[in-house]
Design a protein around this motif. Structure first.
Motif, PDB file in Angstrom:
ATOM      1  N   THR A 262      37.283  56.626  36.650  1.00  0.00           N
ATOM      2  CA  THR A 262      37.452  55.175  36.697  1.00  0.00           C
ATOM      3  C   THR A 262      37.400  54.628  38.119  1.00  0.00           C
ATOM      4  O   THR A 262      36.921  53.518  38.348  1.00  0.00           O
ATOM      5  CB  THR A 262      38.788  54.773  36.058  1.00  0.00           C
ATOM      6  OG1 THR A 262      39.857  55.512  36.667  1.00  0.00           O
ATOM      7  CG2 THR A 262      38.780  55.069  34.570  1.00  0.00           C
ATOM      8  N   THR A 263      37.874  55.401  39.078  1.00  0.00           N
ATOM      9  CA  THR A 263      37.862  54.923  40.462  1.00  0.00           C
ATOM     10  C   THR A 263      36.520  55.146  41.150  1.00  0.00           C
ATOM     11  O   THR A 263      36.183  54.421  42.086  1.00  0.00           O
ATOM     12  CB  THR A 263      38.959  55.626  41.273  1.00  0.00           C
ATOM     13  OG1 THR A 263      38.790  57.045  41.183  1.00  0.00           O
ATOM     14  CG2 THR A 263      40.332  55.246  40.756  1.00  0.00           C
ATOM     15  N   GLY A 264      35.750  56.136  40.714  1.00  0.00           N
ATOM     16  CA  GLY A 264      34.532  56.476  41.437  1.00  0.00           C
ATOM     17  C   GLY A 264      33.233  56.023  40.817  1.00  0.00           C
ATOM     18  O   GLY A 264      32.212  55.945  41.513  1.00  0.00           O
ATOM     19  N   MET A 265      33.219  55.703  39.526  1.00  0.00           N
ATOM     20  CA  MET A 265      31.947  55.411  38.867  1.00  0.00           C
ATOM     21  C   MET A 265      31.271  54.171  39.433  1.00  0.00           C
ATOM     22  O   MET A 265      30.042  54.104  39.539  1.00  0.00           O
ATOM     23  CB  MET A 265      32.177  55.247  37.359  1.00  0.00           C
ATOM     24  CG  MET A 265      30.890  55.122  36.551  1.00  0.00           C
ATOM     25  SD  MET A 265      29.768  56.532  36.754  1.00  0.00           S
ATOM     26  CE  MET A 265      30.613  57.796  35.797  1.00  0.00           C
ATOM     27  N   GLY A 271      21.789  58.615  39.828  1.00  0.00           N
ATOM     28  CA  GLY A 271      20.821  59.645  40.166  1.00  0.00           C
ATOM     29  C   GLY A 271      21.189  60.473  41.370  1.00  0.00           C
ATOM     30  O   GLY A 271      20.582  61.516  41.606  1.00  0.00           O
ATOM     31  N   THR A 272      22.186  60.048  42.126  1.00  0.00           N
ATOM     32  CA  THR A 272      22.608  60.814  43.295  1.00  0.00           C
ATOM     33  C   THR A 272      23.614  61.886  42.881  1.00  0.00           C
ATOM     34  O   THR A 272      24.160  61.857  41.772  1.00  0.00           O
ATOM     35  CB  THR A 272      23.230  59.897  44.349  1.00  0.00           C
ATOM     36  OG1 THR A 272      24.383  59.249  43.778  1.00  0.00           O
ATOM     37  CG2 THR A 272      22.229  58.838  44.791  1.00  0.00           C
ATOM     38  N   LEU A 273      23.888  62.816  43.794  1.00  0.00           N
ATOM     39  CA  LEU A 273      24.839  63.882  43.487  1.00  0.00           C
ATOM     40  C   LEU A 273      26.237  63.353  43.179  1.00  0.00           C
ATOM     41  O   LEU A 273      26.864  63.810  42.210  1.00  0.00           O
ATOM     42  CB  LEU A 273      24.892  64.877  44.653  1.00  0.00           C
ATOM     43  CG  LEU A 273      25.948  65.977  44.536  1.00  0.00           C
ATOM     44  CD1 LEU A 273      25.735  66.816  43.274  1.00  0.00           C
ATOM     45  CD2 LEU A 273      25.949  66.868  45.777  1.00  0.00           C
ATOM     46  N   PRO A 274      26.791  62.404  43.963  1.00  0.00           N
ATOM     47  CA  PRO A 274      28.124  61.882  43.603  1.00  0.00           C
ATOM     48  C   PRO A 274      28.179  61.314  42.196  1.00  0.00           C
ATOM     49  O   PRO A 274      29.162  61.512  41.480  1.00  0.00           O
ATOM     50  CB  PRO A 274      28.373  60.804  44.663  1.00  0.00           C
ATOM     51  CG  PRO A 274      27.566  61.243  45.844  1.00  0.00           C
ATOM     52  CD  PRO A 274      26.326  61.855  45.257  1.00  0.00           C
ATOM     53  N   ASN A 275      27.112  60.611  41.782  1.00  0.00           N
ATOM     54  CA  ASN A 275      27.086  60.050  40.431  1.00  0.00           C
ATOM     55  C   ASN A 275      26.946  61.146  39.384  1.00  0.00           C
ATOM     56  O   ASN A 275      27.622  61.111  38.348  1.00  0.00           O
ATOM     57  CB  ASN A 275      25.935  59.050  40.321  1.00  0.00           C
ATOM     58  CG  ASN A 275      25.920  58.316  38.996  1.00  0.00           C
ATOM     59  OD1 ASN A 275      25.210  58.717  38.071  1.00  0.00           O
ATOM     60  ND2 ASN A 275      26.694  57.253  38.893  1.00  0.00           N
ATOM     61  N   ASN A 276      26.082  62.110  39.642  1.00  0.00           N
ATOM     62  CA  ASN A 276      25.916  63.211  38.692  1.00  0.00           C
ATOM     63  C   ASN A 276      27.197  64.030  38.551  1.00  0.00           C
ATOM     64  O   ASN A 276      27.521  64.512  37.462  1.00  0.00           O
ATOM     65  CB  ASN A 276      24.771  64.120  39.132  1.00  0.00           C
ATOM     66  CG  ASN A 276      23.414  63.436  39.012  1.00  0.00           C
ATOM     67  OD1 ASN A 276      23.241  62.504  38.241  1.00  0.00           O
ATOM     68  ND2 ASN A 276      22.448  63.902  39.796  1.00  0.00           N
ATOM     69  N   ALA A 277      27.929  64.188  39.655  1.00  0.00           N
ATOM     70  CA  ALA A 277      29.189  64.937  39.598  1.00  0.00           C
ATOM     71  C   ALA A 277      30.207  64.230  38.709  1.00  0.00           C
ATOM     72  O   ALA A 277      30.952  64.871  37.962  1.00  0.00           O
ATOM     73  CB  ALA A 277      29.744  65.127  41.002  1.00  0.00           C
ATOM     74  N   LEU A 278      30.231  62.901  38.765  1.00  0.00           N
ATOM     75  CA  LEU A 278      31.125  62.148  37.880  1.00  0.00           C
ATOM     76  C   LEU A 278      30.714  62.307  36.424  1.00  0.00           C
ATOM     77  O   LEU A 278      31.565  62.410  35.532  1.00  0.00           O
ATOM     78  CB  LEU A 278      31.124  60.668  38.281  1.00  0.00           C
ATOM     79  CG  LEU A 278      31.745  60.336  39.646  1.00  0.00           C
ATOM     80  CD1 LEU A 278      31.610  58.854  39.942  1.00  0.00           C
ATOM     81  CD2 LEU A 278      33.205  60.750  39.683  1.00  0.00           C
ATOM     82  N   TRP A 279      29.412  62.325  36.174  1.00  0.00           N
ATOM     83  CA  TRP A 279      28.935  62.562  34.805  1.00  0.00           C
ATOM     84  C   TRP A 279      29.319  63.966  34.340  1.00  0.00           C
ATOM     85  O   TRP A 279      29.580  64.181  33.145  1.00  0.00           O
ATOM     86  CB  TRP A 279      27.427  62.370  34.721  1.00  0.00           C
ATOM     87  CG  TRP A 279      27.001  60.935  34.624  1.00  0.00           C
ATOM     88  CD1 TRP A 279      26.470  60.170  35.606  1.00  0.00           C
ATOM     89  CD2 TRP A 279      27.092  60.105  33.463  1.00  0.00           C
ATOM     90  NE1 TRP A 279      26.216  58.905  35.139  1.00  0.00           N
ATOM     91  CE2 TRP A 279      26.581  58.836  33.824  1.00  0.00           C
ATOM     92  CE3 TRP A 279      27.536  60.302  32.164  1.00  0.00           C
ATOM     93  CZ2 TRP A 279      26.507  57.771  32.928  1.00  0.00           C
ATOM     94  CZ3 TRP A 279      27.469  59.243  31.266  1.00  0.00           C
ATOM     95  CH2 TRP A 279      26.965  58.004  31.646  1.00  0.00           C
ATOM     96  N   SER A 280      29.373  64.908  35.256  1.00  0.00           N
ATOM     97  CA  SER A 280      29.812  66.263  34.890  1.00  0.00           C
ATOM     98  C   SER A 280      31.276  66.264  34.480  1.00  0.00           C
ATOM     99  O   SER A 280      31.674  66.966  33.547  1.00  0.00           O
ATOM    100  CB  SER A 280      29.593  67.226  36.060  1.00  0.00           C
ATOM    101  OG  SER A 280      28.218  67.313  36.394  1.00  0.00           O
ATOM    102  N   LEU A 281      32.099  65.465  35.171  1.00  0.00           N
ATOM    103  CA  LEU A 281      33.492  65.316  34.745  1.00  0.00           C
ATOM    104  C   LEU A 281      33.575  64.692  33.359  1.00  0.00           C
ATOM    105  O   LEU A 281      34.397  65.098  32.523  1.00  0.00           O
ATOM    106  CB  LEU A 281      34.255  64.454  35.757  1.00  0.00           C
ATOM    107  CG  LEU A 281      34.376  64.980  37.191  1.00  0.00           C
ATOM    108  CD1 LEU A 281      35.197  64.015  38.039  1.00  0.00           C
ATOM    109  CD2 LEU A 281      34.996  66.367  37.210  1.00  0.00           C
ATOM    110  N   ALA A 282      32.711  63.709  33.109  1.00  0.00           N
ATOM    111  CA  ALA A 282      32.680  63.095  31.781  1.00  0.00           C
ATOM    112  C   ALA A 282      32.252  64.104  30.720  1.00  0.00           C
ATOM    113  O   ALA A 282      32.749  64.075  29.584  1.00  0.00           O
ATOM    114  CB  ALA A 282      31.727  61.893  31.781  1.00  0.00           C
ATOM    115  N   LEU A 283      31.356  64.999  31.079  1.00  0.00           N
ATOM    116  CA  LEU A 283      30.935  66.037  30.136  1.00  0.00           C
ATOM    117  C   LEU A 283      32.086  66.975  29.800  1.00  0.00           C
ATOM    118  O   LEU A 283      32.245  67.396  28.645  1.00  0.00           O
ATOM    119  CB  LEU A 283      29.762  66.828  30.738  1.00  0.00           C
ATOM    120  CG  LEU A 283      29.191  67.966  29.884  1.00  0.00           C
ATOM    121  CD1 LEU A 283      28.664  67.435  28.547  1.00  0.00           C
ATOM    122  CD2 LEU A 283      28.073  68.696  30.630  1.00  0.00           C
ATOM    123  N   ILE A 284      32.910  67.309  30.796  1.00  0.00           N
ATOM    124  CA  ILE A 284      34.088  68.142  30.533  1.00  0.00           C
ATOM    125  C   ILE A 284      35.029  67.430  29.566  1.00  0.00           C
ATOM    126  O   ILE A 284      35.560  68.033  28.623  1.00  0.00           O
ATOM    127  CB  ILE A 284      34.804  68.486  31.847  1.00  0.00           C
ATOM    128  CG1 ILE A 284      33.906  69.357  32.738  1.00  0.00           C
ATOM    129  CG2 ILE A 284      36.128  69.196  31.568  1.00  0.00           C
ATOM    130  CD1 ILE A 284      34.507  69.659  34.095  1.00  0.00           C
TER     131      ILE A 284
END
Length: 307
Positions: A262-265, A271-284
């Motif tokens: 919620t704080t980082g999205m 398409g950048t790594l920070p955004n993809n990393a947040l999507w990985s957290l959402a996948l978890i």
């Protein structure tokens, strides 16, 4: 004669309505399935991009403790260690469920076994009220009451796992209680009558018959409560401290998967790594939700087989 023949060979109004109803139900089911599949595909494709597009190791992502997706270490590896958030999410989820379960059992037994009419009349509106309160209200109450109390009693800043656990305890308590009440009411009445006829006291009947017969329902209620606690974002974010650090005790500031999301999205570029990393957290989060649902179905199946 022709009119009678036509009436017998043509579909009646009730038949046509039945067909329309089946068609509408099929379309709704298809749209829901398509929506679920689309969500799964979107989250999975974005979340897996961290590992396939940005070449981040899955093991490093799950076990490292440094979270700063916009930076790299001295070896050139991205700082996307999600272990602090995973530990924080599981800590507040498990602790809140452990804390809420005894209270939920006591409230459910009071409503169904000890004083059914008065208990239901008094506690049912309270439970419904707790369910209907928005998350931001819980978070605000935790920020203004729970955090200062924790700071005064145990020290520290007041923000941390303990404050998040206390807020989630109040949030998951009505969920576990209401589901366990339904489970207790589903226990056949002749179980109680047979136990009392054999000479058991009221407490012995409750403890050795009713409680044991309702264990599958209790486990299901606990898992449902944990599922809600694991996915809660705003209330926990307001009291846990939002520090992407591995918590060493209950009063150290921490973070959860949902609070980091919620704080980082809104501060990353698609398409950048920070955004993809947040999507990985959402996948978890999504995978854990699926695991909770599978556990609930397994427990429910075992409970039906036991009966």
């Amino acid at each position: 004669m022709e009119d009678i023949k036509r009436q017998l060979t043509h579909s009646s109004k009730a038949t046509r309505q039945d067909r329309y109803g089946k068609l509408i139900a099929f379309l709704c089911t298809f749209l829901i399935g398509l929506l679920v599949a689309s969500i799964l595909y979107l989250v999975a494709s974005r979340g897996l991009a961290t590992f396939f597009k940005n070449h981040v190791s899955v093991w490093d992502f799950l076990t490292k403790q440094n979270w700063n997706p916009g930076q790299v270490d001295k070896n050139g590896a991205a700082l996307v260690g999600a272990l602090p958030m995973i530990v924080g999410s599981f800590s507040v989820t498990v602790l809140s469920a452990v804390l809420a379960t005894p209270f939920a059992i006591a409230m459910a037994l009071f409503m169904t076994e000890i004083a059914p009419r008065r208990g239901t009349k008094f506690l049912q509106p309270v439970i419904e009220l707790l369910v209907g309160i928005p998350s931001v209200v819980y978070g605000f109450v935790g920020l203004t009451i729970v955090v200062p109390v924790v700071r005064a009693l145990v020290g520290g800043t007041g923000f941390g796992i303990l404050s998040g656990t206390l807020v989630l305890f109040v949030m998951v308590l009505p969920t576990i209680t209401s589901m366990y009440v339904d489970s207790l009411r589903a226990v056949p009445r002749f179980y109680r009558e047979a136990s009392l006829a054999l000479g058991a006291t009221r407490w012995q009947t409750t403890y050795k018959v009713v409680l044991r017969a309702s264990i599958p329902g209790l486990l299901t209620a606990i898992i449902f409560g944990m599922a809600r606690a694991f996915g809660e974002a705003l209330a926990v974010q307001m009291v846990i401290g939002n520090a992407s650090l591995l918590p060493h005790n209950l009063i150290s500031p921490a973070s959860t998967l949902t609070s980091v999301l919620t704080t980082g999205m809104g501060n990353t570029v698609m398409g950048t790594l920070p955004n993809n990393a947040l999507w990985s957290l959402a996948l978890i989060l999504l995978l854990m939700s699926l695991c909770f649902n599978l556990i609930i179905r397994y427990i429910g199946k075992k409970g039906r087989m036991a009966k």
